[in-house]
Write a protein that holds these residues in place. Sequence first.
Motif, PDB file in Angstrom:
ATOM      1  N   LYS A 199       0.823  -1.248  -0.033  1.00  0.00           N
ATOM      2  CA  LYS A 199       0.014  -0.059   0.054  1.00  0.00           C
ATOM      3  C   LYS A 199       0.844   1.218   0.075  1.00  0.00           C
ATOM      4  CE  LYS A 199      -4.092  -2.066   2.262  1.00  0.00           C
ATOM      5  NZ  LYS A 199      -4.831  -1.880   3.369  1.00  0.00           N
TER       6      LYS A 199
ATOM      7  N   LYS B 177       2.054   6.998  -6.796  1.00  0.00           N
ATOM      8  CA  LYS B 177       0.697   7.885  -7.166  1.00  0.00           C
ATOM      9  C   LYS B 177       1.239   9.272  -6.893  1.00  0.00           C
ATOM     10  CE  LYS B 177      -3.195   4.715  -6.464  1.00  0.00           C
ATOM     11  NZ  LYS B 177      -4.199   4.445  -5.753  1.00  0.00           N
TER      12      LYS B 177
ATOM     13  N   SER C 296       1.004   4.124  -2.886  1.00  0.00           N
ATOM     14  CA  SER C 296       0.919   5.512  -2.657  1.00  0.00           C
ATOM     15  C   SER C 296       1.874   6.431  -3.113  1.00  0.00           C
ATOM     16  CB  SER C 296       0.472   5.778  -1.064  1.00  0.00           C
ATOM     17  OG  SER C 296       1.781   5.431  -0.308  1.00  0.00           O
TER      18      SER C 296
END
Length: 363
Positions: free
Chosen positions: A181, A188, A185
């Motif tokens: 995760k 992104k 992130s």
Amino acid sequence: MASEGTKKRKQRYLPHNKPVKKGGYPLRPGVQGFFITCDGGRERQAAHEAINVLDSFYEELVHGANSDVKHAALPDKPSNKKIKFTYSDDEDDDDDADDQKGDSAGKEKSNTFVDSSANQESLTIEKTQAHKEEGISCASQVKATPDDDKEGKSDENQEVQAEDQPAKKLSTCDKVICDKKEEKSIDKLIEAELEELKDRSKRRFNNLDSGCNGVVFVQMPKRDGDPSPKDIVQYMITSIASTRKHISRFILRVLPVEVTCYPSEEEISGAIKPLIARYFPVETQTPYKFAVLYEARANTGVDRMKIINAVAKSVPGPHKVDLNNPDRNIVVQIAKTVCSIGVVEKYKQLAKYNVRQLTSSEK
């Protein structure tokens, strides 16, 4: 055959007596930013350097001098250090002694390692026996329960199975999921930053082609809450004058630009009105003394005195012209077909905003 070869060769060269396109984003009226002079032929390096310097002083001005932002300033002393090696005649004896000490230490370490391993084996055997005894007692307790309490049996079995499951595997799986995760992130965020960098409208400072040698124009988009180019340049020049730190290699002079228009009397007198209202208000108890500074590049069709008179007439009455000791200077810079106008303070006291003269050792 020879004629065809010559035609192909001629096509490779640039067309004669035709202007060459320098960039896709030329300087145009209606923008604000910074008019920067540099060494001829070093426009590209000066533009990159100017953007970094302006960005650092912008961060310092907005977030304060005590912020954790690191500025792109050159160090006062070189970080490289010289290492000197000395040789002696007794190196061989020292090496032999060190080897003997190393062998003895290695033997001692091996003995301690054997002892520790034996102790660990004994501890593991005791632990396994204890676990077995606990398992037998749990099984006997489960058998001793009555048949009527089926719900209690199922609950106890579920609790025993949950305790028997290794906790390490669950923790490692959770870590792997969390790491994935976090990686997603971070990816992104990096993609979003790259998209912002590609979009020139979202950049804080952009380089525009001035069309003149030795001139760089850095655009600053107009945003609410941001300081004006005059505030940034004033803060930068005063801090450089106080610290005398070298911040650049190619930049010479940095001037703020708050109005850009075409170099004509009508255009200048109309575009300069908001700038005059901001820095030379009509109702004031302390009138300013001002002077108009004019300079033109790659444009000989403009009358110098007409432009100066147009700018001077736009200033209201309480303020007066003083060429020897002005409080504020209105700087007019013409580059080809674009006129850049800005207001500066203490122009002569700060070496005419020349960064190289401010950081020089000569007083």
